[in-house]
Each structure stands twice: as C-alpha cells, then as structure tokens.
Design a protein around this motif. Structure first.
Motif, PDB file in Angstrom:
ATOM      1  N   TYR A   1      16.805  -9.534 -34.934  1.00  0.00           N
ATOM      2  CA  TYR A   1      15.915 -10.225 -33.810  1.00  0.00           C
ATOM      3  C   TYR A   1      14.829  -9.359 -33.169  1.00  0.00           C
ATOM      4  O   TYR A   1      14.653  -8.042 -33.150  1.00  0.00           O
ATOM      5  N   TYR A   2      13.669 -10.146 -32.935  1.00  0.00           N
ATOM      6  CA  TYR A   2      12.498  -9.713 -32.418  1.00  0.00           C
ATOM      7  C   TYR A   2      12.366 -10.119 -30.963  1.00  0.00           C
ATOM      8  O   TYR A   2      12.292 -11.490 -30.745  1.00  0.00           O
ATOM      9  N   SER A   3      11.991  -9.222 -30.213  1.00  0.00           N
ATOM     10  CA  SER A   3      11.849  -9.634 -28.744  1.00  0.00           C
ATOM     11  C   SER A   3      10.614  -9.522 -28.232  1.00  0.00           C
ATOM     12  O   SER A   3       9.868  -8.556 -28.720  1.00  0.00           O
ATOM     13  N   ARG A   4      10.296  -9.910 -27.092  1.00  0.00           N
ATOM     14  CA  ARG A   4       8.856  -9.929 -26.238  1.00  0.00           C
ATOM     15  C   ARG A   4       9.205 -10.274 -24.869  1.00  0.00           C
ATOM     16  O   ARG A   4       9.741 -11.193 -24.556  1.00  0.00           O
ATOM     17  N   ASN A   5       8.825  -9.129 -23.939  1.00  0.00           N
ATOM     18  CA  ASN A   5       8.964  -9.356 -22.522  1.00  0.00           C
ATOM     19  C   ASN A   5      10.637  -9.553 -22.105  1.00  0.00           C
ATOM     20  O   ASN A   5      10.688 -10.272 -21.399  1.00  0.00           O
ATOM     21  N   GLY A   6      11.371  -8.822 -22.993  1.00  0.00           N
ATOM     22  CA  GLY A   6      12.822  -8.950 -22.534  1.00  0.00           C
ATOM     23  C   GLY A   6      13.692 -10.268 -23.149  1.00  0.00           C
ATOM     24  O   GLY A   6      14.834 -10.210 -22.772  1.00  0.00           O
ATOM     25  N   ARG A   7      12.762 -11.043 -23.908  1.00  0.00           N
ATOM     26  CA  ARG A   7      13.439 -12.471 -24.350  1.00  0.00           C
ATOM     27  C   ARG A   7      13.332 -12.430 -25.820  1.00  0.00           C
ATOM     28  O   ARG A   7      12.199 -11.751 -26.390  1.00  0.00           O
ATOM     29  N   ILE A   8      14.098 -13.209 -26.507  1.00  0.00           N
ATOM     30  CA  ILE A   8      14.210 -13.134 -28.074  1.00  0.00           C
ATOM     31  C   ILE A   8      12.893 -13.941 -28.409  1.00  0.00           C
ATOM     32  O   ILE A   8      12.652 -14.936 -27.802  1.00  0.00           O
ATOM     33  N   ASP A   9      11.956 -13.485 -29.346  1.00  0.00           N
ATOM     34  CA  ASP A   9      10.700 -14.217 -29.711  1.00  0.00           C
ATOM     35  C   ASP A   9      11.090 -14.764 -30.960  1.00  0.00           C
ATOM     36  O   ASP A   9      10.501 -15.955 -31.282  1.00  0.00           O
ATOM     37  N   SER A  10      11.747 -14.100 -32.024  1.00  0.00           N
ATOM     38  CA  SER A  10      12.039 -14.762 -33.266  1.00  0.00           C
ATOM     39  C   SER A  10      13.123 -13.991 -33.917  1.00  0.00           C
ATOM     40  O   SER A  10      13.702 -13.063 -33.514  1.00  0.00           O
ATOM     41  N   ILE A  11      13.930 -14.865 -34.974  1.00  0.00           N
ATOM     42  CA  ILE A  11      14.819 -14.257 -35.722  1.00  0.00           C
ATOM     43  C   ILE A  11      14.661 -14.383 -37.175  1.00  0.00           C
ATOM     44  O   ILE A  11      14.245 -15.612 -37.744  1.00  0.00           O
ATOM     45  N   GLU A  12      14.955 -13.473 -37.961  1.00  0.00           N
ATOM     46  CA  GLU A  12      14.790 -13.607 -39.452  1.00  0.00           C
ATOM     47  C   GLU A  12      16.254 -13.069 -40.060  1.00  0.00           C
ATOM     48  O   GLU A  12      16.939 -12.467 -39.607  1.00  0.00           O
ATOM     49  N   ILE A  13      16.681 -14.142 -40.934  1.00  0.00           N
ATOM     50  CA  ILE A  13      17.760 -14.014 -41.317  1.00  0.00           C
ATOM     51  C   ILE A  13      17.840 -13.539 -43.053  1.00  0.00           C
ATOM     52  O   ILE A  13      17.049 -14.341 -43.679  1.00  0.00           O
ATOM     53  N   ILE A  14      18.751 -12.361 -43.520  1.00  0.00           N
ATOM     54  CA  ILE A  14      18.470 -12.210 -44.751  1.00  0.00           C
ATOM     55  C   ILE A  14      20.030 -11.764 -45.242  1.00  0.00           C
ATOM     56  O   ILE A  14      20.890 -11.447 -44.415  1.00  0.00           O
ATOM     57  N   CYS A  15      20.258 -12.135 -46.467  1.00  0.00           N
ATOM     58  CA  CYS A  15      21.548 -12.268 -47.066  1.00  0.00           C
ATOM     59  C   CYS A  15      21.723 -11.340 -48.171  1.00  0.00           C
ATOM     60  O   CYS A  15      20.589 -11.308 -49.060  1.00  0.00           O
ATOM     61  N   PHE A  16      22.708 -10.479 -48.317  1.00  0.00           N
ATOM     62  CA  PHE A  16      22.736  -9.637 -49.473  1.00  0.00           C
ATOM     63  C   PHE A  16      24.323  -9.598 -50.138  1.00  0.00           C
ATOM     64  O   PHE A  16      25.218 -10.007 -49.610  1.00  0.00           O
ATOM     65  N   ASN A  17      23.954  -9.246 -51.380  1.00  0.00           N
ATOM     66  CA  ASN A  17      25.472  -9.297 -51.932  1.00  0.00           C
ATOM     67  C   ASN A  17      26.142  -7.980 -52.053  1.00  0.00           C
ATOM     68  O   ASN A  17      25.688  -7.145 -51.317  1.00  0.00           O
TER      69      ASN A  17
END
Length: 414
Positions: free
Chosen positions: A172-188
C-alpha cells in the motif's frame, strides 16, 4: 514394471467464485451472532424461475451455520462454520412452500464440531493477523498478516493459502493519510515472483476458475489499483492489469456503489435505508456475479434477522438460492444457547507423501497407498524444512500449520 510417482510443488489451485460485500457493522453491543443458511431448491417451470416466482422447496434444517464472536469494539475475534452433511432433498428434510419462503428461524444443526474456524488478532486497535483452519479435507489453511506505517496507515497485507505455496503481497502506498495505490505481487515457495494464468471451468449450475502459477517474465506487468478521492469522502478505484480494467465507485462508508467497465457498461449496486444490500454485482475476470437480497426482517436493535437471497446462474438469471436467518446475543439482553466457541478443536492430520525418486506431495487427506514412516531420511527432512508452515521440533515431530503430519512413502510396483 515399476511406476515412478513424482509429485511436484502444487502449482494449480481451484478457486470458487463467491459474492463479497463490505461488512455491515452490527447495531448495539453484540457479543455473538449466528447466521443459519437454508438451501432453496427450485422446482418450478423455467419461465417461472426467470420471473422469480417459481415453486420452491426449502430445507427444514440449515445446511450451514456461521457463528461470529465480537470484542467490545465490534471487531470479530473468532468465526466458526458448521455444516450439516446430511442435507438432502427427501420429503422428510424439505418443506413445500408453493412459491414462498418460511419465516421461522431455524438454527438446529446436528454437527457439533466446526468444519472451519478463523481467529483474529489485534494490536493497538489494528488487525495484525487472521488465521483460518479446518477439519474438512477441502479446507485450506489461510494466513493473513498486516503491517502498518508509523502513522498508523496500512503498509502491507501478506496472504498465504494452504500448501499451494503461493503468497500474495499487497503493498500500500499512501498520501495525506489515505491509500493512493496498491501493488500486488505473488511468490512461490522459493521466493520467485510468479504470475497467474486463468481458465474458466463450467459446471452444471456454477462456474469456477482454475489458476496456474508460472514464474513471471520481465514483460509481465504487476496488478495495480489506483485510488482517487472526492471532497465528500467518496472514492473510486482503477484496476490495472487484473484482467478486467474495471473502475469501482465507493461512498464514504466504503460501500461499493457501481462498477464501470472499459466499454462503458455499468453495474449498479443498491442498499436499503439500513445500509444492507439489496442488489450486488461483483465483476470478475470472466463474468459478473450478481446477488439479490429481499424480504428483510429486523430485530429491536435494527439488525436484520431474516432475508431471502437470489444468485445468478451461468446464464445470468437470478434464481432463488437460500434463506438466511440470524440471531444476536446482546450484552444488555437475553442470550441464546449455542454450541459455538465451546470446544477446543483438534486438527485433523495432514499427509506427506514421498517416493524414492525425490517426489514430494502434501495432502489434507489420505489418498495414495504406501507405508507409513516413523523415521524419515535427512534429505527429505531438509526439503520439508524449506517449505512454509512446516515445523520440526527437537524430537523430530513434524507439524504443518499446527496439524500433525503423517509421513507415507510411496512404493508402487506392478
């Protein structure tokens, strides 16, 4: 002739699509509540079903019941799910309703042990983990943990499911205390980033999705979600590289209002004045899952106690699926007799199969012939130590996510 049985790390999992709706918090000081689900069997003519007025049969006993234990702030501490496996469509177990549904709450369950349970842990008012276990052969252990930034905003959500070996990390990447974006990564299991290949599986009355995981190439674009806010607190989420390209619109209460597709097609969700859902559309990779709720009844605290539920079939028609009855135990009111949260649950064993050619497989149930081993060679032990969820104590006892491990050596000859 000797057959070499080679088992590899599980790369494919079957995911059954379900409808998810933002949780509606209960009113009043609720200690626990239980929801019983009674299956609806449609027996009317096809045209009548499509008009939502076909004759139906409703199970006299619930096929499933979920109990939820809350803390003083209304957060779930534990959930337990019970299933009555003896449900049938025989005359003595269903009720003829002639186009209508029973209004009597039914909570009688023959099964007194949960098939699945989830525990939630909080710290400083924030949920830091939730763990799901179960005794059903189909249950996969789920572990989710949450990490937070110094300002209290969420930083990471890490989820792992069963022994599939796939871990999903949401940054999660936040700006001014709110979520700005999400990046999803999967691993084995080896920590290698993987990407999913999806294929749809059609059933008689429902569809599911098979997901195959392969190492990600440099050309693969990770799934991302971008948040954009309005002055009134509402917001929208843009989904990128998830196979849909949809945009979801939420109000300030985090309730999904509508979903807009890249071609402009729109799906609107409806709620009643109490904030409970009336019509919910969830857009997935291959289809749209739709659920309609009606005939709400409410108790004195304005919490719903009964509702009818219609689900979309493969053709997109909404047909009767179940009735849901719910009862609440309030701190300032009468309690009900429940068998939930009363017993310590003994986890069923998991099985580790291996052969002389280095094959290795972990299963929730005993499926393959072989000889049970009380001692296991060091090479196999070293492989097991590298897998997530497996613990080997000083005495050599092996557990998998808390389940006792039974070691079986495959030796197939013909």
């Amino acid at each position: 002739m000797k057959y070499s049985v080679l088992f590899a790390t599980v790369l494919t999992v079957l995911i059954t699509a379900t409808i998810s709706v933002s949780a509606q918090r209960t009113n009043g000081e609720v200690i626990t509540y239980e929801t019983a689900y009674n299956r609806v069997f449609v027996v009317g003519d096809t045209q009548g079903i499509h008009k939502l007025n076909g004759d139906t049969l409703v199970g006299n006993k619930p096929y499933s019941l979920t109990a939820v234990l809350l803390d003083t702030d209304g957060n779930p501490l534990r959930t337990e799910t019970y299933t009555d496996h003896e449900l049938s469509i025989a005359g003595e177990t269903v009720k003829w309703t002639k186009g209508k549904y029973p209004q009597t709450a039914v909570f009688d369950m023959k099964v007194k042990e949960p098939v699945e349970w989830t525990d939630y842990i909080y710290q400083d008012g924030k949920k830091i983990s939730e763990t799901t276990n179960g005794n059903s052969p189909l249950t996969q252990t789920n572990n989710i943990r949450y990490e937070y930034n110094n300002d209290g905003s969420i930083k990471t959500k890490i989820s792992s499911t069963g022994m599939s070996g796939i871990t999903e990390r949401m940054d999660y990447y936040s700006r001014n205390g709110r979520i700005d974006s999400i990046e999803i990564i999967c691993f084995n299991q080896l920590g290698v980033e993987v990407t999913a290949t999806y294929s749809k599986v059609h059933g008689a009355s429902a569809s599911s999705t098979t997901v195959s995981w392969e190492p990600a190439s440099t050309a693969v674009k990770r799934e991302k979600r971008y948040y954009r806010y309005s002055p009134d607190g509402s917001y929208r989420i843009f989904f990128k590289n998830d196979g849909t390209g949809k945009t979801e619109y939420y109000d300030s209460r985090d309730m999904l209002l509508r979903t807009v597709m890249p071609d402009g097609k729109e799906y609107r969700n409806l709620y009643n004045t109490q904030g409970d859902p009336l019509m919910i559309h969830i857009v997935e990779r291959f289809n749209v899952r739709s659920t309609r709720y009606d005939s709400y009844l409410y108790d004195d605290h304005n919490n719903w106690s009964f509702r009818r539920v219609f689900e979309s079939d493969n053709d997109g028609y909404l047909i009767p699926d179940r009735v849901e009855n719910r009862r609440y135990c309030y701190r300032d009111g009468e309690s009900y007799e429940s068998f939930a949260f009363k017993t310590e649950h003994k986890l069923e064993p998991w099985y580790i199969y291996y052969d002389m050619n280095g094959g290795l497989m972990i299963q929730h149930s005993k499926l393959f012939p072989g000889e049970e081993q009380h001692d296991i060679d060091e090479a196999v032990l070293n492989r097991l130590r590298s897998l997530p969820g497996i613990k080997i104590d000083e005495s050599g006892k092996i557990t998998i996510e808390g389940h006792h491990a039974v070691i079986i050596r495959i030796n197939m000859e013909n």
